[in-house]
Scaffold this active site. Structure first.
Site, PDB file in Angstrom:
ATOM      1  N   HIS A  81      -3.231  -4.316  -1.099  1.00 28.80           N
ATOM      2  CA  HIS A  81      -3.032  -4.140  -0.821  1.00 28.80           C
ATOM      3  C   HIS A  81      -4.764  -4.170  -0.318  1.00 28.80           C
ATOM      4  O   HIS A  81      -5.411  -3.883  -1.170  1.00 28.80           O
ATOM      5  CB  HIS A  81      -3.015  -2.518   0.327  1.00 28.80           C
ATOM      6  CG  HIS A  81      -1.802  -1.941   0.592  1.00 28.80           C
ATOM      7  ND1 HIS A  81      -1.217  -1.213  -0.225  1.00 28.80           N
ATOM      8  CD2 HIS A  81      -0.968  -2.060   1.592  1.00 28.80           C
ATOM      9  CE1 HIS A  81       0.013  -1.466   0.446  1.00 28.80           C
ATOM     10  NE2 HIS A  81      -0.164  -1.572   1.674  1.00 28.80           N
ATOM     11  N   ASP A 141       0.056  -6.862   2.077  1.00 28.90           N
ATOM     12  CA  ASP A 141      -0.414  -6.637   2.882  1.00 28.90           C
ATOM     13  C   ASP A 141      -1.839  -6.178   3.502  1.00 28.90           C
ATOM     14  O   ASP A 141      -1.901  -5.332   3.152  1.00 28.90           O
ATOM     15  CB  ASP A 141       0.970  -4.312   3.127  1.00 28.90           C
ATOM     16  CG  ASP A 141       2.057  -5.179   2.439  1.00 28.90           C
ATOM     17  OD1 ASP A 141       3.176  -6.518   2.477  1.00 28.90           O
ATOM     18  OD2 ASP A 141       3.110  -4.565   2.711  1.00 28.90           O
TER      19      ASP A 141
END
Length: 262
Positions: free
Chosen positions: A219, A72
């Site tokens: 991430h 993400d």
């Protein structure tokens, strides 16, 4: 072409292992599950039937030793090039779920992701909670992000969606389907965007939870992830795991029974 100015700051998003993070009258769910360390697919309870009804995914439950890397990306912290270097070196595909801020601020990285064979997924343009906005607003969020990606890369459409903050309900799942999107959640993650504790910590967090068919969420703002990624990939390959793209999984899963061998 529609253009938007981002007026809210980018925050460290996705509080992972939680339940019902919205008020009761919102009818919203926060994606979550109980982590385990026995290398089995985590139980998601009632969510399993909801996802099945709307063609959403969180894991490959075929039993095959496949791993699906997803990231993400809401903002850039300087580690994505390093992560892409490792993926290229190890010939591993990934899906990057991006926001409008990321696309606007890092067009060269978006182009590189696509050029090197990775998939761009939709994480919305402004990162709102879909369950408290209208269907029209959700559509605008998704289509504006898709248009932004098409403007800076060779990927002209997006098929996978990861809802901001992991918040969803049956209404937003249905809206996404009507717009041609497939929700993709995850079965393996940890709080990787906060204080960095060294690559060994990230390595241990992921290896302790690993299981066949894992859709792994990371991430790229984490220096620990960037430093541990090569170690993780090499070790999992040695354990007999194969890294595949979401297309490999989803397209095969949606084929009629008996056609998978073609």
């Amino acid at each position: 072409m529609r253009k938007y100015i981002v007026v809210t700051p980018i925050i460290a998003f996705l509080t992972f292992f939680m339940v019902l993070m919205q008020p009761a009258d919102s009818g919203a769910y926060g994606w979550g599950f109980k982590k385990n360390t026995d290398h089995q697919i985590p139980d998601i309870g009632e969510y399993k039937e909801i996802l099945k009804e709307y063609g959403a995914y969180y894991v490959d439950d075929s039993g095959e030793k496949n791993i699906y890397l997803t990231f993400d990306n809401g903002y850039e912290a300087g580690y994505t090039d390093e992560i892409l270097d490792v993926l290229k070196q190890e010939d591993v595909p990934a899906t990057f779920f991006v926001t409008g801020h990321y696309v606007d601020s890092e067009p060269d990285l978006i182009a590189r992701m696509v050029d090197e064979g990775h998939i761009i997924g939709n994480h919305s343009y402004h990162h709102p909670d879909f369950t408290i906005i209208s269907e029209e607003s959700m559509q605008e969020e998704l289509e504006t992000l898709e248009e932004a990606v098409a403007n800076v890369s060779e990927q002209k459409d997006i098929k996978y969606l990861r809802p901001p903050k992991g918040v969803f309900n049956e209404r937003t799942l249905n809206w996404a389907n009507e717009l041609g999107y497939i929700h993709v959640f995850w079965s393996l993650a940890f709080v990787d965007w906060e204080e960095q504790k060294g690559w060994e910590y990230a390595y241990d967090q992921l290896m302790n939870q690993i299981h066949p068919g894992a859709i792994m969420l990371l991430h790229t703002v984490s220096s620990d992830n960037a430093e541990s990624l090569e170690h993780i990939i090499v070790e999992l390959k040695e354990q007999g795991y194969t890294f595949k793209s979401l297309d490999d999984f989803v397209l095969k899963d949606k084929m009629p029974e008996g056609i998978h061998g073609f």
